[in-house]
Write a protein that holds these residues in place. Sequence first.
Motif, short mmCIF file in Angstrom:
data_model
loop_
_atom_site.label_atom_id
_atom_site.label_comp_id
_atom_site.label_asym_id
_atom_site.label_seq_id
_atom_site.Cartn_x
_atom_site.Cartn_y
_atom_site.Cartn_z
N VAL A 7 48.28 28.54 40.25
CA VAL A 7 47.84 29.07 38.95
C VAL A 7 49.02 29.13 37.97
O VAL A 7 48.87 28.83 36.78
CB VAL A 7 47.20 30.47 39.12
CG1 VAL A 7 46.99 31.14 37.77
CG2 VAL A 7 45.87 30.34 39.85
N ASP A 13 37.78 25.53 43.14
CA ASP A 13 38.01 26.62 42.20
C ASP A 13 37.25 26.38 40.90
O ASP A 13 37.42 25.35 40.25
CB ASP A 13 39.50 26.75 41.92
CG ASP A 13 39.82 28.00 41.13
OD1 ASP A 13 39.73 27.95 39.89
OD2 ASP A 13 40.16 29.01 41.74
N THR A 51 37.60 27.86 38.05
CA THR A 51 38.44 27.91 36.86
C THR A 51 38.98 26.54 36.51
O THR A 51 38.87 26.09 35.37
CB THR A 51 39.62 28.88 37.09
OG1 THR A 51 39.11 30.18 37.38
CG2 THR A 51 40.49 28.96 35.85
N ARG A 68 43.23 36.19 36.88
CA ARG A 68 43.26 35.60 38.21
C ARG A 68 44.53 36.00 38.94
O ARG A 68 44.51 36.37 40.12
CB ARG A 68 43.20 34.07 38.12
CG ARG A 68 41.82 33.49 37.84
CD ARG A 68 40.88 33.63 39.03
NE ARG A 68 41.46 33.13 40.26
CZ ARG A 68 41.52 31.84 40.60
NH1 ARG A 68 41.03 30.93 39.80
NH2 ARG A 68 42.05 31.49 41.76
#
Length: 477
Positions: A46, A323, A325, A411
Motif C-alpha cells: 500500500v 484487493d 482497492t 487501509r
Amino acid sequence: MAGVTGIGSGIDIDSIVKTMVAAERAPKETQLANLEKKTTTQITAVGALKSAISEFQTALGGLNKPELFQARSATSSKADQVAVTASTKAGAGSYQVEVKELAASSKVALAAVKNTTDAPASFGAGSLEISLGIDGSFSVTVDESNNTLAGIRDAINKQGADKGVTATIVTDDEGARLVLSSSKTGADRDITVAATPDGALSEGQRSLSVLAFDGVEKPDDVAGPRILAKAQSAIISVDGLTITSPTNKIEGAIEGVTLDLKAKTAANEPLTINVAEDKGGVKKQVQSFVDAYNKLIGVINAQTKVTPVGDGKTPVTGALVGDATARTLLGTIRNELVNVQGDGALRALADLGITTQKDGTLKIDDAKLGKVMDNNFTELPALFTGDKGLASRLDAKLKPYTETGGILEQRNKVMTETISGIDKQREDLNRRVTSLQERLFKQFNAMDLLVGQLANTSSSLLASLENLPWAANNSKK
C-alpha cells in the motif's frame, strides 16, 4: 517441583509438559506469524502504491498548467556571445542581434606611494569622498587608527560594501597603489576620489590629497593615478535598432526576452535569436506523464499478480491479489483515459498517438505526437488543462486515495491496528501458555507425589506380609 523429573514415578515430567505446551502454542503462533507477515507485506504494498499515485499526481500537476503551453523556447546562434531566455510574453519570431559594446564597471589605481613592511606609508588625518557618478558617493574618515594604506583599504571595503566598491593594494614599479573597483556597470559611473586633509602632518606623513583623483590621467606622471577600466554601457542593435543598457543583461529590448551579453560580435556579423513555442518542453512533460502512469501500472500489476510455479506447488501471489482497492483504482483510471471530451481534433490520448499496451502501460508514437505538435499545438491545452481537462479529471479520481484520511490512509490504519492486535494476541498467548504450563506441572507433580506414596505403601505392606508367622514358616520350608 516444576521442571524436575518425577521422583516418585520416575516419569520425565519436564519433557512431557514442554511437549504439551509446545503443541498448544504452535498452531496459534503459526497463525499469528502468518497474519503478521501478510499484513506487513500489505502495508509495504500500500505504501508503494501510494508513492506511485503521488508521483503520478505530480506529473498531472505539471501537465495541468496553461503556462506550460504558453512557454517559449529561445535559442541563440552564438550562445557564447549572447545567451537568451524567453518568458510566456515573448512572441515567436527571429531577430538579428549585434553586440557593439559590453557594459563595464569602473576600476582605478590611485597614485603610487612608497610603502614597505619596515616603513609603511602614513597619511595625515582627514576624509576621502569616493564618488560613483550617478550612483552617488560615500565618505571614509582617516585618523591615526587607520592612516596606512592597509587601514584605508579596510575602511573603504567596510564603507563601500553596500555601494559595490572594493579596494585592494597593488604594488607596481612606481610603488604601492590603492586600486578601487566598482561592481556597478554602465556609463557615468566612473570612480573619482576627493580628499579633504584635516590638521597638520606629523613627521613622515603624507597628505591625503596624494590619494585624490578627478578621473583625468596625466600621461607624463607615471606615478600618478590611472584609469584601469572605464565604466560604460552595453550597446547592441536588434534588427538595426540601437539599444543602450547599463548592464549586460538586457530585458525588454525584445518583449518577453532576456539577452545575456557575453562578448562583442564581429562588425557586421550579427547573430540570430529565434523565439518559438516550447514544444520540446510540452513533449517532455507528456513523457513524464506517461512514465509516471506506467510506473503506477507496474506497481499495481506487481502487487496483484499471481505467478504459477508448477508441479502442483502453491502459486506466488502479490500482496494485493483480489484487493478491491487496487482493482477499483485501476478501473477508474483506465475509464478516464479513454473518456472522450469535446469535439475538436484532440479529444483523447489516442489522438496524440498515446495508446494502451497489453500489460496496461502507455506507449507514445513519437511520429504522431510530433505531427500533432506541428499542426494542432494550440488545441493541446484544452485536452490536458482546466477543470474538464484530462489532468484535472484524473487527479480528482486519485485524490480520495491519497488525501489525508483517504482510502489508503484508512487501509494503512486498519493494518497497523492489526499488527498491534497481533502483539496483544501474542501477549495473551504467552500468558495462557504460562498458565497452562504451571497447571500441568502442578497436576503431574501431584500425580508423582501420589504414585510415590502408593509405592511406599506397597513396600510397607509387602514387608509386613513377609514378617507374618505363616510367611516365615513357608520361607523355612
